[in-house]
Design a protein around this motif. Structure first.
Motif, PDB file in Angstrom:
ATOM      1  N   ARG A   1      42.513  31.924  45.087  1.00 27.04           N
ATOM      2  CA  ARG A   1      42.173  31.467  43.744  1.00 27.04           C
ATOM      3  C   ARG A   1      41.246  30.261  43.769  1.00 27.04           C
ATOM      4  O   ARG A   1      40.708  29.858  42.735  1.00 27.04           O
ATOM      5  CB  ARG A   1      43.454  31.090  42.985  1.00 27.04           C
ATOM      6  CG  ARG A   1      44.442  32.242  42.803  1.00 27.04           C
ATOM      7  CD  ARG A   1      45.796  31.701  42.389  1.00 27.04           C
ATOM      8  NE  ARG A   1      46.338  30.794  43.407  1.00 27.04           N
ATOM      9  CZ  ARG A   1      47.449  30.087  43.253  1.00 27.04           C
ATOM     10  NH1 ARG A   1      48.131  30.179  42.132  1.00 27.04           N
ATOM     11  NH2 ARG A   1      47.894  29.298  44.213  1.00 27.04           N
ATOM     12  N   ASP A   2      41.087  29.637  44.924  1.00 23.93           N
ATOM     13  CA  ASP A   2      40.303  28.407  45.034  1.00 23.93           C
ATOM     14  C   ASP A   2      39.348  28.524  46.209  1.00 23.93           C
ATOM     15  O   ASP A   2      39.704  28.230  47.346  1.00 23.93           O
ATOM     16  CB  ASP A   2      41.241  27.208  45.220  1.00 23.93           C
ATOM     17  CG  ASP A   2      40.491  25.886  45.280  1.00 23.93           C
ATOM     18  OD1 ASP A   2      39.262  25.893  45.049  1.00 23.93           O
ATOM     19  OD2 ASP A   2      41.117  24.858  45.563  1.00 23.93           O
TER      20      ASP A   2
ATOM     21  N   LEU B   1      45.019  24.154  33.083  1.00 20.81           N
ATOM     22  CA  LEU B   1      44.693  24.863  34.313  1.00 20.81           C
ATOM     23  C   LEU B   1      44.126  26.248  34.048  1.00 20.81           C
ATOM     24  O   LEU B   1      43.406  26.789  34.865  1.00 20.81           O
ATOM     25  CB  LEU B   1      45.945  24.962  35.200  1.00 20.81           C
ATOM     26  CG  LEU B   1      46.523  23.617  35.651  1.00 20.81           C
ATOM     27  CD1 LEU B   1      47.753  23.833  36.514  1.00 20.81           C
ATOM     28  CD2 LEU B   1      45.488  22.805  36.406  1.00 20.81           C
ATOM     29  N   GLN B   2      44.442  26.842  32.905  1.00 18.00           N
ATOM     30  CA  GLN B   2      43.910  28.146  32.564  1.00 18.00           C
ATOM     31  C   GLN B   2      43.181  28.041  31.223  1.00 18.00           C
ATOM     32  O   GLN B   2      43.770  27.670  30.218  1.00 18.00           O
ATOM     33  CB  GLN B   2      45.036  29.192  32.462  1.00 18.00           C
ATOM     34  CG  GLN B   2      45.802  29.410  33.754  1.00 18.00           C
ATOM     35  CD  GLN B   2      44.945  30.055  34.825  1.00 18.00           C
ATOM     36  OE1 GLN B   2      44.018  30.792  34.529  1.00 18.00           O
ATOM     37  NE2 GLN B   2      45.257  29.780  36.081  1.00 18.00           N
ATOM     38  N   GLY B   3      41.897  28.379  31.207  1.00 14.90           N
ATOM     39  CA  GLY B   3      41.143  28.374  29.963  1.00 14.90           C
ATOM     40  C   GLY B   3      40.874  26.984  29.435  1.00 14.90           C
ATOM     41  O   GLY B   3      41.145  25.977  30.076  1.00 14.90           O
ATOM     42  N   GLU B   4      40.355  26.908  28.220  1.00 17.48           N
ATOM     43  CA  GLU B   4      39.992  25.629  27.625  1.00 17.48           C
ATOM     44  C   GLU B   4      41.111  25.038  26.787  1.00 17.48           C
ATOM     45  O   GLU B   4      41.076  23.872  26.427  1.00 17.48           O
ATOM     46  CB  GLU B   4      38.733  25.796  26.766  1.00 17.48           C
ATOM     47  CG  GLU B   4      37.498  26.184  27.574  1.00 17.48           C
ATOM     48  CD  GLU B   4      36.254  26.289  26.718  1.00 17.48           C
ATOM     49  OE1 GLU B   4      36.358  26.093  25.498  1.00 17.48           O
ATOM     50  OE2 GLU B   4      35.183  26.555  27.278  1.00 17.48           O
TER      51      GLU B   4
ATOM     52  N   SER C   1      41.574  19.889  36.905  1.00 14.97           N
ATOM     53  CA  SER C   1      41.314  20.594  35.651  1.00 14.97           C
ATOM     54  C   SER C   1      42.555  20.565  34.782  1.00 14.97           C
ATOM     55  O   SER C   1      43.687  20.665  35.270  1.00 14.97           O
ATOM     56  CB  SER C   1      40.928  22.056  35.901  1.00 14.97           C
ATOM     57  OG  SER C   1      39.715  22.144  36.617  1.00 14.97           O
TER      58      SER C   1
END
Length: 409
Positions: free
Chosen positions: A65-66, A164-167, A161
């Motif tokens: 994922r990274d 962590l998922q989306g805005e 971030s």
């Protein structure tokens, strides 16, 4: 996407061969992104190919994922990079160009964060030049909008971030941005002593955490009354300072905790410049039997005269740590992250008091060296926070209030 950054950020320029503590040494954990790793495997240049065989490693279970940490660079036994030349320049950069560098090497010491749909850039003070820019400005740190930089801001790499998922929900992100603004406003409240500001920060985080982590929490708008309450409190610095004066210090225990932390977490593979600081502090504080008396004398005679009009150095350090880490929304609980902030500030202060006693005074050069080398050995040490928490006695880690004794001398 707009980019925000502290006002010092556009001023940064790598000093290259003039750097007193090159980022190409010090037993770093240097990640290599997937694309760069694939390129390095194909390198055939006679001068570089043998070095890549020695230096390039692949995580046994890379995080798919990274892509930013697909592989890593091994360091030599002395802590230096295999590609570090005698002139302190990078052989990869010299022979293959800037585009051949891994993201971690090209972007350092920048932090490129994402908060909602906002990109936020800052600098880490483990770089000496960045440390000077961040810490030595007597004016309160301001946030500004900056232009994008090709080869930096167009990279997919992100240090931290949130969400962590989306805005995320724009309304909630806006309120959480207000929450972060109040955190910084508290730290920049210069009518208060630094300790009183940190105390107020702890109370604020405690109240906010109770709402955000409640079982029935539904929306960030529930934070608004807390934000308004603490903004109102900032108009009464005398009462806040009086409350801070009621906290009892425990200097012997503080020095014991600091000595343990320096030994278990930071002293094992100290860089030469950090070792200088450790040795000078140890010489200034003396053995366990005389440390409290020596600390008290050095604090009054040498530390306070330097920092009397320079508390902005610690203020800038704390604000910048918040910006670097998207504090307090990444890496752990609010309490653990507050504890880390308090203890890191106290660790640096104890080091500086010991150094001041040994040197019979302080100057900007040794102060920058202490902050910068401490950051190299803590900010980039994955076990530092765990070691810090483990060093506390069970009775000292129950609440935000129980940490605040570290703020007193």
């Amino acid at each position: 996407m707009s980019i925000t950054a502290p006002d010092y950020y556009p001023k940064f320029r790598c000093t290259g061969t003039q750097c007193e503590d090159t980022c190409c040494s010090g037993w770093w954990n240097i990640g290599v992104d997937r694309n760069t790793y694939a390129r390095y495997e194909q390198i055939s240049e006679p001068a570089l190919a043998p070095l890549f065989k020695l230096a390039l490693g692949k995580d046994s279970q890379p995080d798919t994922r990274d892509d930013s940490n697909y592989g890593y660079m091994r360091m030599k036994p002395d802590g230096g990079c295999y590609f570090l030349q005698a002139d302190h320049l990078c052989a990869i950069h010299i022979q293959l160009g800037l585009s051949a560098l891994a993201d971690s090497c090209r972007l350092y010491p920048r932090y490129l964060n994402r908060f909602g749909n906002q990109q936020e850039n800052s600098l880490g003070i483990s770089c000496p030049e960045a440390a000077r820019l961040v810490l030595l400005n007597p004016q309160p740190m301001q946030i500004t909008t900056i232009e994008t930089q090709a080869g930096i801001d167009d990279k997919p790499f992100r240090s931290y971030s949130f969400p962590l998922q989306g805005e995320g929900d724009p309304q909630q992100i806006a309120i959480l941005n207000d929450f972060r603004a109040v955190l910084i406003a508290i730290l920049q409240m210069r009518e208060l002593s630094l300790g009183a500001r940190m105390m107020m920060l702890g109370f604020f985080l405690e109240d906010a955490s109770a709402i955000l982590h409640a079982e029935k929490f539904a929306h960030a708008s529930e934070l608004v009354p807390v934000l308004e309450n603490y903004v109102g409190m900032l108009a009464h610095p005398v009462q806040i300072e009086a409350q801070f004066s009621q906290i009892n210090p425990d200097l012997p225990y503080k020095l014991k905790i600091v000595a343990n932390m320096l030994e278990t977490s930071l002293g094992g593979r100290a860089s030469p410049r950090f070792l200088e600081c450790l040795q000078a502090a140890q010489a200034g504080l003396g053995d366990a039997g005389s440390a409290v008396a020596n600390y008290t004398a050095a604090h009054a005679d040498y530390y306070l005269p330097f920092f009397k009009d320079k508390s902005y150095i610690f203020e800038n350090y704390l604000v910048n740590q918040m910006l670097n880490r998207l504090f307090p929304f990444t890496r752990g609980s609010f309490l653990d992250l507050y504890r880390e902030l308090v203890f890191n500030m106290s660790l640096v202060r104890v080091l500086l008091v010991g150094i001041a006693g040994h040197r019979r005074g302080l100057d900007e050069s040794i102060v920058i060296q202490t902050f910068q080398t401490f950051a190299r050995n803590s900010n980039h040490n994955r076990g530092h926070l765990d070691n810090l928490l483990a060093s506390l006695a069970p009775g000292k880690q129950d609440s935000f209030v129980s940490v605040m004794w570290m703020l007193k001398e």
